[in-house]
Write a protein that holds these residues in place. Structure first.
Motif, PDB file in Angstrom:
ATOM      1  N   SER A  87      -6.391   8.202  -2.441  1.00  0.00           N
ATOM      2  CA  SER A  87      -7.206   6.988  -2.540  1.00  0.00           C
ATOM      3  C   SER A  87      -8.076   6.761  -1.312  1.00  0.00           C
ATOM      4  O   SER A  87      -9.039   5.990  -1.373  1.00  0.00           O
ATOM      5  CB  SER A  87      -6.296   5.764  -2.747  1.00  0.00           C
ATOM      6  OG  SER A  87      -5.559   5.469  -1.565  1.00  0.00           O
ATOM      7  N   GLY A 100      -1.606   7.874  -2.321  1.00  0.00           N
ATOM      8  CA  GLY A 100      -2.173   7.052  -1.268  1.00  0.00           C
ATOM      9  C   GLY A 100      -3.229   7.804  -0.476  1.00  0.00           C
ATOM     10  O   GLY A 100      -4.308   7.270  -0.196  1.00  0.00           O
ATOM     11  N   MET A 125       1.898   3.630  -3.094  1.00  0.00           N
ATOM     12  CA  MET A 125       1.109   4.803  -3.497  1.00  0.00           C
ATOM     13  C   MET A 125       1.483   6.040  -2.682  1.00  0.00           C
ATOM     14  O   MET A 125       1.274   7.163  -3.134  1.00  0.00           O
ATOM     15  CB  MET A 125      -0.379   4.516  -3.350  1.00  0.00           C
ATOM     16  CG  MET A 125      -0.889   3.438  -4.303  1.00  0.00           C
ATOM     17  SD  MET A 125      -2.658   3.122  -4.124  1.00  0.00           S
ATOM     18  CE  MET A 125      -3.332   4.608  -4.845  1.00  0.00           C
ATOM     19  N   GLU A 126       2.026   5.818  -1.473  1.00  0.00           N
ATOM     20  CA  GLU A 126       2.444   6.961  -0.648  1.00  0.00           C
ATOM     21  C   GLU A 126       3.721   7.598  -1.196  1.00  0.00           C
ATOM     22  O   GLU A 126       4.062   8.724  -0.842  1.00  0.00           O
ATOM     23  CB  GLU A 126       2.677   6.524   0.805  1.00  0.00           C
ATOM     24  CG  GLU A 126       1.453   5.949   1.498  1.00  0.00           C
ATOM     25  CD  GLU A 126       0.307   6.934   1.608  1.00  0.00           C
ATOM     26  OE1 GLU A 126       0.553   8.149   1.616  1.00  0.00           O
ATOM     27  OE2 GLU A 126      -0.855   6.471   1.674  1.00  0.00           O
ATOM     28  N   LEU A 141       0.820  -1.212   0.000  1.00  0.00           N
ATOM     29  CA  LEU A 141       0.000   0.000   0.000  1.00  0.00           C
ATOM     30  C   LEU A 141       0.854   1.262   0.000  1.00  0.00           C
ATOM     31  O   LEU A 141       0.450   2.305  -0.530  1.00  0.00           O
ATOM     32  CB  LEU A 141      -0.938  -0.007   1.209  1.00  0.00           C
ATOM     33  CG  LEU A 141      -2.022  -1.091   1.189  1.00  0.00           C
ATOM     34  CD1 LEU A 141      -2.843  -1.047   2.476  1.00  0.00           C
ATOM     35  CD2 LEU A 141      -2.941  -0.913  -0.015  1.00  0.00           C
ATOM     36  N   ASN A 142       2.033   1.162   0.604  1.00  0.00           N
ATOM     37  CA  ASN A 142       2.886   2.350   0.711  1.00  0.00           C
ATOM     38  C   ASN A 142       3.511   2.756  -0.614  1.00  0.00           C
ATOM     39  O   ASN A 142       4.099   3.837  -0.714  1.00  0.00           O
ATOM     40  CB  ASN A 142       3.986   2.125   1.751  1.00  0.00           C
ATOM     41  CG  ASN A 142       3.481   2.331   3.172  1.00  0.00           C
ATOM     42  OD1 ASN A 142       2.446   2.964   3.374  1.00  0.00           O
ATOM     43  ND2 ASN A 142       4.189   1.811   4.145  1.00  0.00           N
TER      44      ASN A 142
END
Length: 628
Positions: free
Chosen positions: A600, A597, A563-564, A560-561
């Motif tokens: 989203s 992120g 996207m960060e 997930l990170n």
């Protein structure tokens, strides 16, 4: 007008957010002013006399790992230490202390008054001063102007606050203190949106008028537990105070139902939204009408006071009804109320107007932290105050802000929730808000954050060296457990039999043996003749037993990170991007997310919008490449 005073950073409000913001600023060598109505107000506990609890206790550990003060003071002034959820997994265990509210505030006052680079100013702030879209300082009620590079607002519930008991509404802050209408109006004039919130506090009763024999004893934890890694001693268990548990009775419910129209909440007096997770007793009865009774905790406020806090009994009903309600409770039939309950409504700033650094988007160098951002709780306030202070310092030093990820800290979860999703009611941290709570444990806050504190300069060389030594010991113990093999002939089999296991039939590493339920690292180390601290042994035990789950959570966080790591340009015009949904355009333009992120996670921004954003960023990248 006197314009002689000039500071790097001004912190307005000396509650739990303000104290952390001011201390970290001063300790980072910034000339700091902390403005408060009264020195006596510094770190007051106007509501519950405690620190910590589910999720909140982990926040205090995180504050400590980043060099904050709350954990140290809470440990030194605690009346009782209690580790919660010990029968559950480490992801939800957290510490809560019953605080001596007088001693806690007194210690914080002394620390603030003695802190180098920190000036405490008594007085009331009239307004913030601005030059175009940049804050330049504050004006006091006597029209004194105090200038600064940065202003951090930590005003709690004092902006345009109204105290309410039944239909009686009084313009006042907590405890009959002054409120200010000018300050929130100056923010609105500068373009910030505010909204109304409501909270409340229960009655306090004289302790010597309670019959505790009718209540259930609630002792603390008979073990060494603390918030701060610097704490080496705590109040001995046999000297700690006890709390008690009682319940509402049918008569309590009858009184409330018959007088519901006299409550400020239900008579139409309250305009703001109250807390979902800490509602008034009237609200509990309406929302949970099927429950026959509700828990109430009886908590001492201070060794120097003969008062008990009736936790869970917040109300805004008239005084005469409060008397009858209190007397309907088991053990409180003859209780004398020392201080009546009340509700309080106040102005808050819509947190969707904040950057993840807690700087406002519309006004440069203006930061906000604590209840002004729509949160509830001392711990949530302190965590925001610390982050606002750190980021104010970093901005003055022309460095990037410190933004904690959702997999790094509960503080990161809270701030991301606030600036990405906003709130319409007082926000309270819960373990359920964190998708990576197994990574955000009480025991590993130092592992997650102390390096960051050291790099910023809020953690000393000595303390960081001690932390590195602990980490070295943890790694060494893991290696020893991997190297050693227990066999069917070893005495460890007697221990396994006691736990209900069969004797070993073949050799097994200490590491794999520790993965079995109820097998303790401490016992294995004793069997091996290895001396190690209980803290290290417990840390190794958690990391080994939950290794598979922890690794799975880390992999998901890493995924997930990604996207960060995709940052969105500050100058991007979402309203002009074709194929974005109308709601997506509006939400993105208002919130101005920092990363893909964050975008989203915005309510109303759908996966198709994220795909369009990704294409737009790629087009911008190619265009720049062509131009170069």
């Amino acid at each position: 007008m006197n314009t002689a005073k000039k500071f790097d950073i001004i912190v307005v409000g000396a509650g739990h957010a303000g104290v952390e913001a001011a201390l970290v600023s001063a300790r980072c060598n910034k000339k700091t002013a902390l403005v408060t109505l009264s020195i006596e107000n510094i770190a007051k506990m106007p509501c519950n006399p405690s620190v910590g609890g589910p999720a909140k206790g982990i926040v205090v550990r995180e504050i400590d790992a980043l060099g904050g003060q709350m954990g140290i003071t809470a440990d030194k002034t605690a009346l009782q230490f209690k580790m919660l959820n010990t029968t559950k997994g480490p992801g939800v265990q957290s510490l809560r202390v019953q605080s001596d509210k007088i001693e806690y505030s007194k210690m914080m006052q002394e620390i603030c008054l003695q802190q180098e680079n920190l000036t405490v100013i008594e007085g009331q702030v009239k307004c913030c001063n601005f030059d175009k879209n940049k804050v330049t300082g504050i004006t006091m009620m006597d029209d004194e102007i105090i200038s600064s590079e940065i202003v951090i607002l930590t005003t709690g519930t004092y902006m345009s606050s109204l105290v309410m008991v039944s239909s009686t509404v009084t313009e006042s802050g907590p405890d009959s203190e002054p409120t200010t209408h000018n300050l929130s109006q100056s923010l609105r004039d500068a373009g910030l949106e505010t909204f109304r919130l409501k909270t409340g506090t229960p009655p306090r009763v004289l302790t010597n008028t309670i019959d505790f024999s009718k209540a259930e004893l609630q002792p603390g934890t008979d073990a060494f537990v603390a918030f701060s890694t610097t704490t080496k001693e705590i109040l001995p268990f046999n000297e700690q105070v006890v709390c008690y548990l009682t319940y509402t009775a049918p008569e309590t419910h009858r009184l409330i139902h018959e007088n519901l129209n006299k409550s400020s909440m239900y008579s139409g007096v309250v305009k703001g939204v109250g807390p979902r997770y800490c509602p008034s007793i009237e609200d509990k009865l309406v929302r949970f009408s099927d429950k026959e009774r509700h828990q109430l905790f009886l908590e001492p406020e201070s060794r120097s006071l003969d008062t008990t806090y009736v936790q869970g009994f917040s109300t805004s009903l008239p005084y005469d009804i409060q008397e009858k309600m209190v007397h309907s409770l088991p053990g409180l039939e003859n209780a004398v109320i020392d201080k009546y309950a009340y509700a309080i409504e106040y102005d808050a700033v819509d947190p969707l107007q904040l950057k993840p650094s807690l700087e406002t988007m519309k006004i440069e160098n203006l930061f906000t932290a604590g209840q002004i951002n729509g949160t509830s709780g001392y711990e949530e306030a302190a965590g925001q105050g610390l982050m606002a202070g750190i980021n104010a310092v970093l901005k003055l030093d022309k460095k990037d802000p410190l933004v904690l990820g959702r997999d790094e800290a509960y503080i990161g979860v809270m701030i991301d929730d606030l600036v990405t999703k906003g709130t319409k009611e007082p926000y309270r941290l819960l373990t359920s808000r964190a998708e990576f709570r197994l990574l955000l444990r009480h025991d590993n806050a130092d592992q997650r954050l102390m390096k960051k504190g050291y790099e910023i300069g809020t953690i000393s060389e000595e303390r960081y060296t001690e932390f590195l030594s602990k980490m070295s010991h943890i790694q060494k113990v893991k290696e020893q457990l991997l190297d050693v093999r227990f066999t069917p002939k070893d005495e460890i089999n007697n221990y396994l039999n006691e736990l209900g296991y069969d004797r070993l039939t073949e050799g097994i590493t200490g590491y794999d043996l520790l993965k079995r339920p109820n097998v303790e690292c401490r016992i294995l180390l004793q069997a091996l003749g290895i001396e190690e601290s209980d803290e290290v042994a417990k840390q190794v035990e958690i990391e080994v037993k939950y290794e598979g789950y922890i690794n799975k959570a880390k992999k998901e966080a890493t995924r997930l990170n990604q996207m960060e790591k995709v940052f969105l340009p500050e100058d991007i015009n979402y309203l002009e991007i074709d194929n974005l949904s109308l709601e997506g355009k509006q939400k993105l333009d208002k919130i101005r997310p920092r990363t893909m992120g964050q975008a989203s996670r915005i309510s109303g921004v759908n996966p198709a919008d994220i795909a369009v954003l990704a294409i737009t960023l790629e087009q911008r990248r190619r265009k720049r490449g062509t131009e170069e």
